[in-house]
Motif scaffolding. Structure first.
Motif, short mmCIF file in Angstrom:
data_model
loop_
_atom_site.label_atom_id
_atom_site.label_comp_id
_atom_site.label_asym_id
_atom_site.label_seq_id
_atom_site.Cartn_x
_atom_site.Cartn_y
_atom_site.Cartn_z
N LYS A 98 32.67 63.35 27.08
CA LYS A 98 34.05 63.52 27.53
C LYS A 98 34.89 62.32 27.13
O LYS A 98 34.37 61.22 26.97
CB LYS A 98 34.12 63.65 29.06
N TYR A 119 38.40 60.36 28.47
CA TYR A 119 39.50 60.17 29.40
C TYR A 119 40.53 59.23 28.77
O TYR A 119 40.17 58.32 28.01
CB TYR A 119 39.02 59.58 30.72
N ALA A 173 44.52 66.85 33.78
CA ALA A 173 43.64 67.28 32.68
C ALA A 173 44.46 67.98 31.62
O ALA A 173 45.10 69.00 31.90
CB ALA A 173 42.54 68.21 33.20
N TYR A 182 43.77 56.72 29.95
CA TYR A 182 44.59 56.14 31.02
C TYR A 182 45.89 55.62 30.40
O TYR A 182 45.85 54.84 29.44
CB TYR A 182 43.87 55.01 31.76
N LEU A 199 45.74 58.77 34.89
CA LEU A 199 44.47 59.20 34.29
C LEU A 199 44.50 60.67 33.89
O LEU A 199 44.90 61.53 34.68
CB LEU A 199 43.32 58.95 35.28
N TYR A 200 44.02 60.94 32.68
CA TYR A 200 43.97 62.30 32.13
C TYR A 200 42.60 62.55 31.50
O TYR A 200 42.07 61.68 30.79
CB TYR A 200 45.01 62.49 31.02
N LEU A 201 42.05 63.72 31.74
CA LEU A 201 40.90 64.18 30.96
C LEU A 201 41.48 64.79 29.69
O LEU A 201 42.27 65.73 29.75
CB LEU A 201 40.10 65.22 31.74
N THR A 202 41.11 64.24 28.52
CA THR A 202 41.81 64.63 27.29
C THR A 202 40.95 65.31 26.23
O THR A 202 41.48 66.02 25.38
CB THR A 202 42.49 63.39 26.65
N THR A 210 37.52 65.75 38.81
CA THR A 210 38.67 64.85 38.75
C THR A 210 39.17 64.61 40.17
O THR A 210 39.14 65.49 41.01
CB THR A 210 39.80 65.43 37.88
#
Length: 251
Positions: free
Chosen positions: A108, A110, A57, A112, A237-240, A51
């Motif tokens: 994965k 992500y 995250a 936004y 932005l997030y890794l979810t 990231t």
């Protein structure tokens, strides 16, 4: 030697991304110092992805190897006593010797986030992209759907980490609204550098009338970065979500 996987989350605002850097504070570097202090020596932490600076995250997996016999149920508490408040380890698991947080990851997701209101909200600073002009989430969703499938995504990547191929498969890409908060969620088998932020910028360009949603497949086919939309800021932005064969590690 044990292979330990960590399930963690972090607010990336204060960090120069995940990956260790010599002259910058990073999430990985901060965690490695914390783990070393409880395991009695240096460790190498492998993360599920790189990231960028300012990216968050909600769900992240990393693994390291250690001779320490500290019970896995105590590891999260021990690490969290040595980390800042913006990094938190939720669970730890002993995993197979060949497990690798990035290599073993199947896909994965992500997310936004866009704060779509006439007036700015101080509680979304560095947490969502402030966009004051009203957006039609149905139109955004139609544009986002154009990215689904297996394509060469060179048109929505920034120059950065080298990769053998720019072909990826997107399983879903859609936009929803909850009040003033819009969310673009995209799930793929892998992502290129700044790919999600460029996809979001391209969807917003379509909403601004720069081109029609139906023009997006052609932009991808040409592979022309300048024809797509801009790379939007990292704070939204997030890794979810993450998927592994070891179901304990999934979101």
């Amino acid at each position: 030697m044990r292979n330990i996987a960590l399930k963690l989350m972090y607010n990336g605002t204060a960090y120069h991304g995940w990956q260790v850097q010599k002259n910058a504070v990073t999430v990985c570097g901060t965690l490695e110092k914390a783990i070393a202090s409880i395991c009695g020596g240096p460790v190498h932490l492998t993360g599920c992805g790189r990231t960028d600076a300012g990216v968050h995250a909600e769900h992240y997996i990393a693994n390291f190897r250690t001779d320490s016999r500290i019970p896995v149920d105590r590891i999260p508490f021990a690490i969290n006593t040595h980390t800042p408040e913006d990094i938190a380890v939720k669970e730890a698991f002993e995993v197979a010797e060949d497990f690798n947080a990035i290599g073993s990851c199947l896909k994965k997701e992500y997310t936004y986030r866009i704060y779509n209101s006439r007036f700015k909200n101080p509680f979304y600073v560095n947490r969502a992209y402030f966009y004051p002009k009203h957006l039609d989430e149905g139109f955004l969703d139609r544009a986002a759907g154009m990215f689904v499938g297996t394509h060469d995504f060179a048109a929505v990547r920034s120059v950065g980490t080298e990769t053998k191929s720019t072909v990826r498969t997107i399983y879903y890409c859609h936009v929803t609204r909850n009040g003033d908060l819009l969310e673009l969620k995209v799930c793929a088998n892998g992502f290129l550098y700044n790919m999600v932020r460029a996809i979001t910028g391209t969807v917003l360009y379509a909403a601004e009338g720069k081109f029609a949603p139906e023009d997006i497949p052609g932009i991808l086919e040409r592979g022309d970065r300048s024809a797509a939309g801009p790379t939007v800021p990292p704070g939204g932005l997030y890794l979810t979500r993450l998927w592994y064969e070891d179901g304990r590690l999934n979101a």
